[in-house]
Design a protein around this motif. Structure first.
Motif, PDB file in Angstrom:
ATOM      1  N   ALA A   1      -2.551   9.191   7.853  1.00  0.00           N
ATOM      2  CA  ALA A   1      -2.498   7.791   7.875  1.00  0.00           C
ATOM      3  C   ALA A   1      -1.756   7.263   6.473  1.00  0.00           C
ATOM      4  O   ALA A   1      -1.054   6.412   6.164  1.00  0.00           O
ATOM      5  N   GLN A   2      -1.832   8.309   5.261  1.00  0.00           N
ATOM      6  CA  GLN A   2      -1.176   7.938   4.161  1.00  0.00           C
ATOM      7  C   GLN A   2       0.343   8.210   4.431  1.00  0.00           C
ATOM      8  O   GLN A   2       1.061   7.116   4.022  1.00  0.00           O
ATOM      9  N   ILE A   3       0.661   9.003   5.312  1.00  0.00           N
ATOM     10  CA  ILE A   3       2.300   9.071   5.722  1.00  0.00           C
ATOM     11  C   ILE A   3       2.717   7.898   6.159  1.00  0.00           C
ATOM     12  O   ILE A   3       3.841   7.452   6.039  1.00  0.00           O
ATOM     13  N   THR A   4       1.779   7.394   7.313  1.00  0.00           N
ATOM     14  CA  THR A   4       2.433   6.270   7.991  1.00  0.00           C
ATOM     15  C   THR A   4       2.430   5.146   7.158  1.00  0.00           C
ATOM     16  O   THR A   4       3.497   4.277   7.277  1.00  0.00           O
ATOM     17  N   GLN A   5       1.710   4.894   5.826  1.00  0.00           N
ATOM     18  CA  GLN A   5       1.907   3.824   5.181  1.00  0.00           C
ATOM     19  C   GLN A   5       3.241   4.113   4.177  1.00  0.00           C
ATOM     20  O   GLN A   5       4.092   3.057   4.042  1.00  0.00           O
ATOM     21  N   VAL A   6       3.367   5.297   3.852  1.00  0.00           N
ATOM     22  CA  VAL A   6       4.752   5.624   3.102  1.00  0.00           C
ATOM     23  C   VAL A   6       6.021   5.390   3.778  1.00  0.00           C
ATOM     24  O   VAL A   6       6.903   4.730   3.305  1.00  0.00           O
ATOM     25  N   VAL A   7       5.719   5.573   5.029  1.00  0.00           N
ATOM     26  CA  VAL A   7       6.954   5.390   5.969  1.00  0.00           C
ATOM     27  C   VAL A   7       7.066   4.082   6.351  1.00  0.00           C
ATOM     28  O   VAL A   7       8.477   3.649   6.124  1.00  0.00           O
ATOM     29  N   ALA A   8       6.043   3.214   6.420  1.00  0.00           N
ATOM     30  CA  ALA A   8       6.276   1.645   6.415  1.00  0.00           C
ATOM     31  C   ALA A   8       6.921   1.242   5.335  1.00  0.00           C
ATOM     32  O   ALA A   8       7.846   0.457   5.426  1.00  0.00           O
TER      33      ALA A   8
ATOM     34  N   MET B   1      12.257  20.402  -0.542  1.00  0.00           N
ATOM     35  CA  MET B   1      11.265  19.301  -0.673  1.00  0.00           C
ATOM     36  C   MET B   1      10.012  19.839  -0.207  1.00  0.00           C
ATOM     37  O   MET B   1       9.877  20.257   0.940  1.00  0.00           O
ATOM     38  N   PRO B   2       8.886  19.588  -1.086  1.00  0.00           N
ATOM     39  CA  PRO B   2       7.554  20.197  -0.668  1.00  0.00           C
ATOM     40  C   PRO B   2       6.831  19.160   0.132  1.00  0.00           C
ATOM     41  O   PRO B   2       7.169  18.028   0.152  1.00  0.00           O
ATOM     42  N   ALA B   3       6.025  19.801   1.024  1.00  0.00           N
ATOM     43  CA  ALA B   3       5.033  18.981   1.884  1.00  0.00           C
ATOM     44  C   ALA B   3       4.090  18.501   0.642  1.00  0.00           C
ATOM     45  O   ALA B   3       3.566  19.188   0.033  1.00  0.00           O
ATOM     46  N   MET B   4       3.886  16.916   0.769  1.00  0.00           N
ATOM     47  CA  MET B   4       2.972  16.381  -0.296  1.00  0.00           C
ATOM     48  C   MET B   4       1.581  16.344  -0.036  1.00  0.00           C
ATOM     49  O   MET B   4       0.805  15.800  -0.613  1.00  0.00           O
TER      50      MET B   4
ATOM     51  N   ALA C   1      11.643   5.773  12.030  1.00  0.00           N
ATOM     52  CA  ALA C   1      10.492   6.062  11.079  1.00  0.00           C
ATOM     53  C   ALA C   1       9.734   7.541  11.885  1.00  0.00           C
ATOM     54  O   ALA C   1       9.107   8.048  10.912  1.00  0.00           O
ATOM     55  N   ALA C   2      10.019   7.938  13.069  1.00  0.00           N
ATOM     56  CA  ALA C   2       9.146   9.051  13.403  1.00  0.00           C
ATOM     57  C   ALA C   2       9.765  10.335  12.709  1.00  0.00           C
ATOM     58  O   ALA C   2       8.951  11.231  12.497  1.00  0.00           O
ATOM     59  N   ASN C   3      10.975  10.523  12.692  1.00  0.00           N
ATOM     60  CA  ASN C   3      11.709  11.800  11.941  1.00  0.00           C
ATOM     61  C   ASN C   3      11.179  11.675  10.601  1.00  0.00           C
ATOM     62  O   ASN C   3      10.840  12.601   9.829  1.00  0.00           O
ATOM     63  N   LEU C   4      11.281  10.233   9.777  1.00  0.00           N
ATOM     64  CA  LEU C   4      10.830  10.504   8.436  1.00  0.00           C
ATOM     65  C   LEU C   4       9.360  10.925   8.447  1.00  0.00           C
ATOM     66  O   LEU C   4       8.631  11.739   7.343  1.00  0.00           O
ATOM     67  N   HIS C   5       8.347  10.513   9.377  1.00  0.00           N
ATOM     68  CA  HIS C   5       7.028  10.939   9.230  1.00  0.00           C
ATOM     69  C   HIS C   5       6.936  12.578   9.457  1.00  0.00           C
ATOM     70  O   HIS C   5       6.149  13.082   8.451  1.00  0.00           O
ATOM     71  N   ALA C   6       7.602  12.773  10.206  1.00  0.00           N
ATOM     72  CA  ALA C   6       7.754  14.559  10.402  1.00  0.00           C
ATOM     73  C   ALA C   6       8.212  15.194   9.293  1.00  0.00           C
ATOM     74  O   ALA C   6       7.733  16.058   8.937  1.00  0.00           O
ATOM     75  N   TRP C   7       9.351  14.527   8.713  1.00  0.00           N
ATOM     76  CA  TRP C   7       9.799  15.132   7.631  1.00  0.00           C
ATOM     77  C   TRP C   7       8.976  15.269   6.431  1.00  0.00           C
ATOM     78  O   TRP C   7       8.613  16.284   5.677  1.00  0.00           O
ATOM     79  N   ILE C   8       8.265  14.077   6.054  1.00  0.00           N
ATOM     80  CA  ILE C   8       7.225  13.929   5.155  1.00  0.00           C
ATOM     81  C   ILE C   8       6.121  14.751   5.385  1.00  0.00           C
ATOM     82  O   ILE C   8       5.624  15.562   4.269  1.00  0.00           O
TER      83      ILE C   8
ATOM     84  N   ALA D   1       0.814  -1.285  -0.112  1.00  0.00           N
ATOM     85  CA  ALA D   1      -0.038   0.064   0.091  1.00  0.00           C
ATOM     86  C   ALA D   1       0.801   1.298   0.216  1.00  0.00           C
ATOM     87  O   ALA D   1       0.631   2.259  -0.870  1.00  0.00           O
ATOM     88  N   GLY D   2       1.834   1.108   0.781  1.00  0.00           N
ATOM     89  CA  GLY D   2       3.028   2.358   0.939  1.00  0.00           C
ATOM     90  C   GLY D   2       3.546   2.434  -0.515  1.00  0.00           C
ATOM     91  O   GLY D   2       3.875   3.809  -0.906  1.00  0.00           O
ATOM     92  N   ARG D   3       4.003   1.565  -1.039  1.00  0.00           N
ATOM     93  CA  ARG D   3       4.781   1.675  -2.228  1.00  0.00           C
ATOM     94  C   ARG D   3       4.048   2.347  -3.558  1.00  0.00           C
ATOM     95  O   ARG D   3       4.199   3.024  -4.253  1.00  0.00           O
ATOM     96  N   ASP D   4       2.648   1.807  -3.345  1.00  0.00           N
ATOM     97  CA  ASP D   4       1.664   2.152  -4.447  1.00  0.00           C
ATOM     98  C   ASP D   4       1.458   3.642  -4.493  1.00  0.00           C
ATOM     99  O   ASP D   4       1.252   4.490  -5.106  1.00  0.00           O
ATOM    100  N   LEU D   5       1.205   4.010  -3.092  1.00  0.00           N
ATOM    101  CA  LEU D   5       1.022   5.487  -2.682  1.00  0.00           C
ATOM    102  C   LEU D   5       2.208   6.172  -3.122  1.00  0.00           C
ATOM    103  O   LEU D   5       1.947   7.381  -3.780  1.00  0.00           O
ATOM    104  N   PHE D   6       3.310   5.933  -2.823  1.00  0.00           N
ATOM    105  CA  PHE D   6       4.562   6.465  -2.936  1.00  0.00           C
ATOM    106  C   PHE D   6       4.689   6.815  -4.655  1.00  0.00           C
ATOM    107  O   PHE D   6       4.948   7.834  -5.025  1.00  0.00           O
TER     108      PHE D   6
END
Ligand code: CUA
Length: 347
Positions: free
Chosen positions: A334-341, A326-329, A307-314, A260-265
């Motif tokens: 929930a979507q960011i959590t998927q991408v970070v996963a 890098m822009p905020a997407m 993971a927490a910092n990646l989440h905050a960063w994205i 799911a995260g890969r598809d979203l990315f």
């Protein structure tokens, strides 16, 4: 200039808590991330050609110290010995004009000093700059970006960011290029600064004696996040270096549990700027993420790679690194959590 910054840094080892110079704070903050690294100082060289620069610096500082003591001593002597006294009659003392021996001495001695400094400096510059790469030298392309470093290993087929991995005890020759503005590549314990200039290719080389982590920093003001353009150079024992190359070579791992995260990315603009080997993401504007989790920090040393910092960063790159390109997407939490996963599987 590099010399004086070096002096600050060296002193920072003892004084940083009190002095808190901007550079010192930036550097200590950086060193605090991930595993502790030695605080970089030009007075603690751990590599060729930093050794040679260090020896030269000591020689130059020695001569300057002698000049300082002689001039300062004469000044203090004059002030004390010829100070105004109560019984002065107010008239000028006898003046000395045109003493040939004195005139000659203070013309010839500085000339000789400058000449010696010129010769020894030129000799070191030529020896370092003209050093030919040995047959077993590693070649790495370094590309400066606002505000991160790209490292490309053409012979090994490896691309990474912000962490330069090299073998210890073996020369690494760097080709320095810039994607945008002028940066400067500086890892004080390995070599002096070399500017990274658009439309120009500069060369430098390092040869760390021992395995370890060496911290550096962009040393040329290059915009808002110049101070967060950190460098980590990791020197490995030969076998460890080969293992690192092998681990970086392949395409990204494909973990079905994070589909799911890969598809979203792959459905958002991330793929325009980032590459992930083996997927449709093939952007080159931002760091290559194929082996993202092998790196200790994100955003060029702005935060630990968790993971927490990646989440905050994205969620908001600007909060972690104001001015970051890098822009905020605009993804939901929930979507960011998927991408970070997904991202955290990219070993
Ligand atoms: Cu790049 Cu300062």
């Amino acid at each position: 200039m590099w010399l004086w910054r070096g002096v600050w840094w060296s002193g920072g080892r003892r004084r940083s808590r009190l002095a808190g110079t901007a550079l010192g704070v930036v550097l200590l903050a950086a060193a605090a991330h991930a595993q502790p690294a030695p605080i970089p100082s030009i007075f603690d060289p751990l590599s060729r050609p930093a050794d040679e620069i260090y020896t030269l610096s000591l020689f130059v500082l020695g001569i300057c110290a002698v000049i300082f003591v002689v001039v300062g001593g004469l000044l203090v002597t004059s002030i004390v010995r010829f100070r105004r006294r109560p019984d002065d009659d107010g008239r000028e003392p006898p003046q000395v004009y045109g003493s040939n021996p004195i005139e000659l001495a203070w013309t010839v001695v500085p000339l000789l000093i400058v000449f010696v400094l010129f010769l020894v400096t030129t000799r070191s510059i030529i020896a370092i700059e003209r050093a030919a790469p040995p047959a077993d030298a590693l070649e790495v392309r370094v590309i400066g970006h606002q505000w991160w470093w790209e490292f490309r290993y053409p012979a090994q087929g490896v691309v990474t960011a912000n962490e330069l991995h090299v073998p210890a005890g073996r020369a690494t020759f760097l080709t320095l290029e810039s994607a945008d503005v002028v940066h400067s590549f500086w890892v004080p314990q390995l070599n002096g600064k070399t500017d990274v200039i658009p439309n120009r290719v500069n060369r430098m080389w390092i040869e760390p004696r021992d395995a370890g982590l060496y911290i550096g920093q962009c040393a040329e003001y290059c915009g808002t996040q110049h101070a967060r353009m950190l460098l980590r150079v990791v020197a490995h024992a030969p076998a460890d270096f080969d293992a690192w190359v092998a681990s970086q070579r392949g395409e990204a791992v494909h973990d079905p549990s994070v589909q799911a995260g890969r598809d979203l990315f792959q459905s958002v603009a991330c793929i325009n700027c980032h590459r992930i080997g083996g997927t449709v993401a093939d952007g080159v504007f931002g760091p290559d993420l194929t082996h993202l989790m092998s790196r200790a920090t994100i955003a060029a040393g702005a935060a630990d790679n968790t993971a927490a910092n990646l989440h905050a960063w994205i969620a908001n790159p600007d909060a972690l690194k104001p001015g970051a390109l890098m822009p905020a997407m605009k993804l939901s939490d929930a979507q960011i959590t998927q991408v970070v996963a997904y991202l955290t599987t990219l070993q």
